[in-house]
Design a protein around this motif. Sequence first.
Motif, PDB file in Angstrom:
ATOM      1  N   UNK A   1      44.859  46.624  38.651  1.00 13.07           N
ATOM      2  CA  UNK A   1      43.496  46.044  38.045  1.00 13.07           C
ATOM      3  C   UNK A   1      43.334  45.124  37.463  1.00 13.07           C
ATOM      4  N   UNK A   2      44.557  44.160  37.210  1.00 14.60           N
ATOM      5  CA  UNK A   2      43.708  43.027  36.558  1.00 14.60           C
ATOM      6  C   UNK A   2      44.202  42.095  37.750  1.00 14.60           C
ATOM      7  N   UNK A   3      44.556  42.173  38.791  1.00 19.28           N
ATOM      8  CA  UNK A   3      44.171  41.198  40.019  1.00 19.28           C
ATOM      9  C   UNK A   3      43.059  41.508  40.382  1.00 19.28           C
ATOM     10  N   UNK A   4      42.444  42.387  40.291  1.00 17.34           N
ATOM     11  CA  UNK A   4      40.978  42.562  40.173  1.00 17.34           C
ATOM     12  C   UNK A   4      39.663  41.767  39.655  1.00 17.34           C
TER      13      UNK A   4
ATOM     14  N   UNK B   1      43.680  29.993  38.728  1.00 23.32           N
ATOM     15  CA  UNK B   1      43.625  31.827  39.144  1.00 23.32           C
ATOM     16  C   UNK B   1      44.217  32.156  40.522  1.00 23.32           C
ATOM     17  N   UNK B   2      44.355  30.663  41.558  1.00 22.54           N
ATOM     18  CA  UNK B   2      45.542  31.214  42.333  1.00 22.54           C
ATOM     19  C   UNK B   2      46.754  31.256  42.412  1.00 22.54           C
TER      20      UNK B   2
ATOM     21  N   UNK C   1      37.912  38.560  41.240  1.00 21.28           N
ATOM     22  CA  UNK C   1      36.492  38.246  40.412  1.00 21.28           C
ATOM     23  C   UNK C   1      36.258  37.287  39.804  1.00 21.28           C
ATOM     24  N   UNK C   2      36.808  36.780  38.861  1.00 20.14           N
ATOM     25  CA  UNK C   2      36.688  36.063  38.311  1.00 20.14           C
ATOM     26  C   UNK C   2      36.868  34.828  39.082  1.00 20.14           C
ATOM     27  N   UNK C   3      37.668  34.880  40.037  1.00 16.62           N
ATOM     28  CA  UNK C   3      37.936  33.808  40.811  1.00 16.62           C
ATOM     29  C   UNK C   3      36.727  33.024  41.975  1.00 16.62           C
TER      30      UNK C   3
END
Length: 829
Positions: free
Chosen positions: A678-681, A667-668, A685-687
């Motif tokens: 929105x994709x970054x958020x 993810x990082x 959030x998943x991270x």
Amino acid sequence: MTENDADSTASASADDASTDVDPRPAAWSDVWQLPALIAGLLLLGMGGLMMLPRHEPPEYASHFNHVLRLMKANNYVDAETRLNGMKELIAEAPQEMRSMYWLLWGDLNYRWQRYESINLPYKNEQVVRHYRQAEQMGRPLDTERLQRLATTLVMLDRVDEALQLLDHMEHAEPAQRYELIRTAIERRLEDVRDDQIRIAGLMRLIDRFLDEVNHEMAPTALRNAQIWATGLQAHLMLTADDPRRAIEHLQRRMIHFLDDGGGKGLPPLMVLLGESYQRLGDFAEARRWLSETQRRLTPGVDLDMHAMVLVRKGQVDLACSQVRAARELFAAAASRYPGAPVFLDALTGKADCEARLGVHTEALKDFRHAVGTLVNDDADNAEVRMRIAGGLTGHYTLNMDYGEYDLALKYLSLVKPLFEDGLPSDLVERFAIVHGKMGQARKEDAAQTAQNAQLTAKERHATRTLANQEAAIHFEKAADAWREHARTVIARDEKEYADSLWKAAQNFDRAQLWGRAIDVYSEYVIVHADDPRCLTALNRLGMAYTADGQYAPAIEQFRTIVDDHPQTPESYDSLVPLARAYLASDQFDAAQRVLLHVLTDHPALTPESVQYRQALVEIGKLHYLRPEFEKAIIWLDQAVLLHRDQPAEPSLLYYLADANRQSVDQIDQALQHPMPPNQKATHEQERRRRLEAAMSRYDAVIEKLEPITDAELTSTEILFRRNAYFFRADCAYALRNFDAAIRLYDQAARRWERDPASMTALIQIVNAYCEQGQIQQAKVANDWAQQHLNRIPEDAFDDPNLPMSKEHWQQWLRWSSELNLFETQAKAR
């Protein structure tokens, strides 16, 4: 040249000479030399004969007399040497002398055995052969030698031949005749148990004995012999389990003896009458006759009979459950009459009473004394041996029923010296059973100890370890005994052999003796290929190979089951172990194929099955090891959720936690690239979700493993517990929750202060303070970290399992440099 050739040559010479000789008669004047020549030859021959050594016939009588004198002086060694020295001389002797020679050999071997008080079968065979040779050469045996021959035949258990000889002993005294039969009877008594055929044969011999006794002219000898025969007949009736007949027989004969001589010599019959009533269950009458016998006995005389009465009365009291009274009687017999024939019965009777009263220390001591006495006795009393063995196995059984396995083993162990040539199969089986029970009991003790909150962790560990070690020892002994039992029954019972071999393998399995378990399981699958348990044995064999680190043969066993018997329960149970063996040998693709077969298209394995959950865990581990953390999380989450009502194993929780933690790197890396907000958020959030999930799982690992001592954990579990402390703190750090990270790193550093991993915590504490801008706290932590680093040997950091990454060191080095810069600036100001 042959004789015919010589004759032909002589004839031809004579014919040739005749042509030159005058055919007219020669005149005396022409042949006067011939008489002188003949006379000279005669004188010469006589002189030669006179010069030859004179040949005199050997004096056989002197040799034989010398041998007889040596035997009379009991010098049998020199007598044998003398007879051996006569071998060549006797070979050319007349038949009469040779018969005497063999007669003396028979005398020598017979008398030497009697002198030495031994009974050697091969020597007895020689006695018979030598006497028979003497007879065949025309020398009849006198009465004494006939008796010797008959006695020897009895020793060889050739009783019928001995009785035939008895018919030829017309001049023998009555006592010689009936004593020979008595010897035959006593000889055959050794082999009698409850064999009706043998008992009937002995009864006929006793009848023959009584026929011969009737010729006895001495009244006392006649009465004694008849009493002996009567008692023996009653004894055989009791052996045949016919006490009523024994009672009737004894009563009838005792009336005869009382009318003809009073009660003298009758105590042995009275004791037998008491024993007969005891066998019949009439204990009052048995006690009455035994007491009457005791009253008739003279104090200080016939001590053996005194001892016998005490023992019999003790047996009656014991049968009536008067154990303490019986113990006193047995103890009196054992202490007062240690030399009596019934001493061992008295001692074992006393031991039996003590065991029934729970005085096991004394009981074992007395049983041990009895066994030692019997074993050290030159006479092999098989009947007493079996009685003692029966008493010991009886108390073994009783204690087994009560669950007193240690006591049962102590009683059973005393049986071993009674069987010098090896234990019977039933006793070997008993040893196998008791050791198996003791092993299982020790395992249960270990499990209970683990739950005992009253003990400290150290005490629990010590107690549990000892119990497990003892369990392994007993399982090994059980396995050895079952294997021995299998060998003893292999010839007579194929099924029993298979059962014992199976139990041997199981117990080697329980003892974790994988090599020996492999040997026995391998034997089982070869010898019992058609047995219903063969597939299970193949599965266990594969498991043992896996536990022993032999993955190739393990795979072979599991594949045999899965490929050849796919629709069997054993095949279902072999799929996950097969995958594990593939994983252990780094055959990831093969392992994945097997696990996916279980999880996606196996018709018999559903999510509710144990194999299905095991496969979920294993495929999760497989993807973790590859490493494919995203897939690992999916499978491991399913494993936890599918059986949420069951406690998860620490290893499952660790793999799930670590897969979540390490998957954050992907993810990082994705977040480093441009993407819509929105994709970054969503990624962020998943991270966070994965890091929090990882922390939660690490918490659960620590909670499950922390109460357990290192000695009770596997090396993998110890590694998981340690790393869970540090990786939990790493998750907090990655979430930039630096206060929580500092607190968790501090816990890890204190918990693992002596471990090089503690440097990770100290480094990260410095880094966390620096991230928050708390330079003074960072400086203090940095100084402490440097001091701690200097105390750790350089090679301690070579361990690949340490929870340290290159980034930890790089970040610390960067912050250390900046801290030094801050310090320089402060000094300048």
